[in-house]
Scaffold this motif. Structure first.
Motif, PDB file in Angstrom:
ATOM      1  N   UNK A  41       3.827 145.151  61.678  1.00 23.24           N
ATOM      2  CA  UNK A  41       4.022 145.304  60.238  1.00 23.24           C
ATOM      3  C   UNK A  41       4.071 143.977  59.509  1.00 23.24           C
ATOM      4  N   UNK A  42       4.302 142.880  60.240  1.00 16.61           N
ATOM      5  CA  UNK A  42       4.356 141.577  59.603  1.00 16.61           C
ATOM      6  C   UNK A  42       3.008 140.904  59.451  1.00 16.61           C
ATOM      7  N   UNK A  43       1.956 141.508  59.986  1.00 13.33           N
ATOM      8  CA  UNK A  43       0.630 140.899  59.900  1.00 13.33           C
ATOM      9  C   UNK A  43       0.021 141.157  58.527  1.00 13.33           C
ATOM     10  N   UNK A  44      -0.663 140.174  57.954  1.00 14.23           N
ATOM     11  CA  UNK A  44      -1.102 140.305  56.552  1.00 14.23           C
ATOM     12  C   UNK A  44      -2.053 141.458  56.290  1.00 14.23           C
ATOM     13  N   UNK A  45      -2.935 141.787  57.226  1.00 12.41           N
ATOM     14  CA  UNK A  45      -3.865 142.889  56.970  1.00 12.41           C
ATOM     15  C   UNK A  45      -3.235 144.254  57.225  1.00 12.41           C
ATOM     16  N   UNK A 134     -24.365 139.040  60.340  1.00 17.33           N
ATOM     17  CA  UNK A 134     -23.790 140.273  59.802  1.00 17.33           C
ATOM     18  C   UNK A 134     -23.855 141.439  60.771  1.00 17.33           C
ATOM     19  N   UNK A 135     -24.074 141.158  62.047  1.00 14.58           N
ATOM     20  CA  UNK A 135     -24.119 142.220  63.037  1.00 14.58           C
ATOM     21  C   UNK A 135     -22.739 142.685  63.461  1.00 14.58           C
ATOM     22  N   UNK A 136     -22.690 143.877  64.067  1.00 15.61           N
ATOM     23  CA  UNK A 136     -21.414 144.454  64.493  1.00 15.61           C
ATOM     24  C   UNK A 136     -20.736 143.595  65.554  1.00 15.61           C
ATOM     25  N   UNK A 137     -21.517 143.026  66.478  1.00  9.89           N
ATOM     26  CA  UNK A 137     -20.914 142.210  67.542  1.00  9.89           C
ATOM     27  C   UNK A 137     -20.192 141.002  66.949  1.00  9.89           C
ATOM     28  N   UNK A 138     -20.817 140.339  65.991  1.00  5.78           N
ATOM     29  CA  UNK A 138     -20.190 139.188  65.353  1.00  5.78           C
ATOM     30  C   UNK A 138     -18.929 139.612  64.612  1.00  5.78           C
ATOM     31  N   UNK A 139     -18.988 140.762  63.940  1.00  5.08           N
ATOM     32  CA  UNK A 139     -17.820 141.256  63.203  1.00  5.08           C
ATOM     33  C   UNK A 139     -16.662 141.567  64.151  1.00  5.08           C
ATOM     34  N   UNK A 140     -16.965 142.173  65.292  1.00  8.44           N
ATOM     35  CA  UNK A 140     -15.915 142.500  66.258  1.00  8.44           C
ATOM     36  C   UNK A 140     -15.297 141.241  66.835  1.00  8.44           C
ATOM     37  N   UNK A 141     -16.132 140.251  67.126  1.00 10.73           N
ATOM     38  CA  UNK A 141     -15.621 138.967  67.631  1.00 10.73           C
ATOM     39  C   UNK A 141     -14.689 138.333  66.596  1.00 10.73           C
ATOM     40  N   UNK A 142     -15.112 138.362  65.329  1.00 12.69           N
ATOM     41  CA  UNK A 142     -14.283 137.788  64.264  1.00 12.69           C
ATOM     42  C   UNK A 142     -12.975 138.553  64.112  1.00 12.69           C
ATOM     43  N   UNK A 143     -13.029 139.882  64.250  1.00 13.57           N
ATOM     44  CA  UNK A 143     -11.824 140.697  64.136  1.00 13.57           C
ATOM     45  C   UNK A 143     -10.803 140.377  65.208  1.00 13.57           C
ATOM     46  N   UNK A 144     -11.256 140.220  66.451  1.00 11.29           N
ATOM     47  CA  UNK A 144     -10.348 139.874  67.553  1.00 11.29           C
ATOM     48  C   UNK A 144      -9.768 138.484  67.344  1.00 11.29           C
ATOM     49  N   UNK A 145     -10.626 137.520  66.977  1.00 12.58           N
ATOM     50  CA  UNK A 145     -10.145 136.150  66.765  1.00 12.58           C
ATOM     51  C   UNK A 145      -9.126 136.102  65.638  1.00 12.58           C
ATOM     52  N   UNK A 146      -9.377 136.841  64.577  1.00 13.65           N
ATOM     53  CA  UNK A 146      -8.461 136.853  63.442  1.00 13.65           C
ATOM     54  C   UNK A 146      -7.133 137.506  63.811  1.00 13.65           C
ATOM     55  N   UNK A 147      -7.193 138.609  64.555  1.00 16.03           N
ATOM     56  CA  UNK A 147      -5.958 139.271  64.989  1.00 16.03           C
ATOM     57  C   UNK A 147      -5.122 138.348  65.869  1.00 16.03           C
ATOM     58  N   UNK A 148      -5.774 137.644  66.789  1.00 13.36           N
ATOM     59  CA  UNK A 148      -5.044 136.713  67.653  1.00 13.36           C
ATOM     60  C   UNK A 148      -4.431 135.571  66.844  1.00 13.36           C
ATOM     61  N   UNK A 149      -5.192 135.051  65.872  1.00 18.45           N
ATOM     62  CA  UNK A 149      -4.679 133.963  65.037  1.00 18.45           C
ATOM     63  C   UNK A 149      -3.480 134.418  64.222  1.00 18.45           C
ATOM     64  N   UNK A 150      -3.578 135.586  63.579  1.00 16.85           N
ATOM     65  CA  UNK A 150      -2.476 136.083  62.761  1.00 16.85           C
ATOM     66  C   UNK A 150      -1.239 136.360  63.608  1.00 16.85           C
ATOM     67  N   UNK A 151      -1.442 136.919  64.801  1.00 19.26           N
ATOM     68  CA  UNK A 151      -0.305 137.219  65.680  1.00 19.26           C
ATOM     69  C   UNK A 151       0.385 135.929  66.119  1.00 19.26           C
ATOM     70  N   UNK A 152      -0.413 134.940  66.535  1.00 18.73           N
ATOM     71  CA  UNK A 152       0.161 133.647  66.958  1.00 18.73           C
ATOM     72  C   UNK A 152       0.895 132.978  65.800  1.00 18.73           C
ATOM     73  N   UNK A 153       0.286 132.990  64.615  1.00 20.44           N
ATOM     74  CA  UNK A 153       0.909 132.346  63.460  1.00 20.44           C
ATOM     75  C   UNK A 153       2.243 133.007  63.123  1.00 20.44           C
ATOM     76  N   UNK A 154       2.268 134.344  63.133  1.00 22.58           N
ATOM     77  CA  UNK A 154       3.506 135.057  62.816  1.00 22.58           C
ATOM     78  C   UNK A 154       4.603 134.731  63.819  1.00 22.58           C
ATOM     79  N   UNK A 155       4.256 134.667  65.096  1.00 21.54           N
ATOM     80  CA  UNK A 155       5.247 134.351  66.122  1.00 21.54           C
ATOM     81  C   UNK A 155       5.735 132.915  65.983  1.00 21.54           C
ATOM     82  N   UNK A 156       4.816 131.990  65.716  1.00 24.99           N
ATOM     83  CA  UNK A 156       5.205 130.592  65.539  1.00 24.99           C
ATOM     84  C   UNK A 156       6.141 130.436  64.340  1.00 24.99           C
ATOM     85  N   UNK A 157       5.810 131.093  63.230  1.00 17.40           N
ATOM     86  CA  UNK A 157       6.655 130.974  62.033  1.00 17.40           C
ATOM     87  C   UNK A 157       8.034 131.580  62.261  1.00 17.40           C
ATOM     88  N   UNK A 158       8.106 132.673  63.024  1.00 17.60           N
ATOM     89  CA  UNK A 158       9.411 133.252  63.349  1.00 17.60           C
ATOM     90  C   UNK A 158      10.249 132.266  64.156  1.00 17.60           C
TER      91      UNK A 158
END
Length: 224
Positions: A41-45, A134-158
């Motif tokens: 619930x703390x993740x921005x998206x 703009x392909x689906x594979x690139x979008x999925x890769x970006x989605x995973x990378x973004x989720x990992x970044x947001x999760x790490x950032x939230x944990x670091x800030x906590x």
């Protein structure tokens, strides 16, 4: 539809971008759905009541997810609403025909594009190669990378909040800087939070500033 995305008509291009953003967001949400509820619930998206993804066409295509409130559509502006797992987002399109300043930028940088758009609170800012990105594979890769970044950032800030209990406002501000890519502001905040122990160069990214702060906190924990 043309096999070359750069030669697609406006409607087809908008559908390509919509599919890309949908693939990115659904991948992100699937990737974080097994996190503890409060952490998820703390993740921005996930937590933001309203996310608007702006597709801004300058020299490159910029995808800017903002938590700011945008005005209603006007004239030729186009928007799509989508949702997944109870999370909603709106995709809006801007190009020089809608926002002429996008065609006048001397530098096609994320900071300049955000300045023209007038957005300050962002969940992500991606630049995409229309010719092949703009392909689906690139979008999925970006989605995973973004989720990992947001999760790490939230944990670091906590962890920073626990280590510096009297600096809540500054830590929250640092979180905004990391999300928005405000590199210089992040470096200055880290300098203040460490009483000058950490001095970062002008090329340090906001993420690198947060990493340096985490290293300083670890060092202080060892020496206590």
């Amino acid at each position: 539809m043309s096999d070359d995305p750069t030669r697609a008509g406006p409607e087809a291009m908008r559908e390509l971008v919509r599919d890309y953003v949908s693939a990115l967001h659904t991948t992100y949400l699937d990737h974080v759905r097994h996190l503890p509820p409060a952490e998820r619930a703390g993740l921005p998206l996930v937590s933001a009541p309203k996310v608007t993804v702006i597709a801004a066409a300058s020299r490159r295509l910029h995808l800017v997810a903002t938590l700011d409130t945008l005005p209603p559509l006007r004239g030729p502006e186009v928007a799509f609403d989508d949702d997944y797992l109870g999370v909603h987002w709106t995709l809006r399109f801007y190009d020089p025909s809608v926002l002429p300043e996008l065609g006048l930028l001397s530098e096609d940088t994320p900071a300049e594009v955000r300045r023209v758009l007038g957005v300050t609170d962002t969940a992500y800012h991606l630049t995409v190669d229309v010719g092949g990105g703009l392909g689906a594979h690139h979008a999925q890769h970006s989605g995973v990378a973004l989720a990992n970044l947001h999760t790490k950032t939230a944990r670091d800030l906590d962890r920073v909040r626990r280590a510096l209990p009297g600096q809540q406002n500054s830590v929250d501000e640092l979180g905004v800087c990391v999300r928005a890519g405000l590199d210089r502001a992040a470096a200055l905040l880290v300098g203040d939070l460490t009483s000058g122990r950490v001095v970062l160069g002008s090329r340090a990214s906001a993420e690198q500033s947060l990493d340096a702060l985490m290293q300083d906190i670890s060092t202080q924990d060892v020496t206590r």
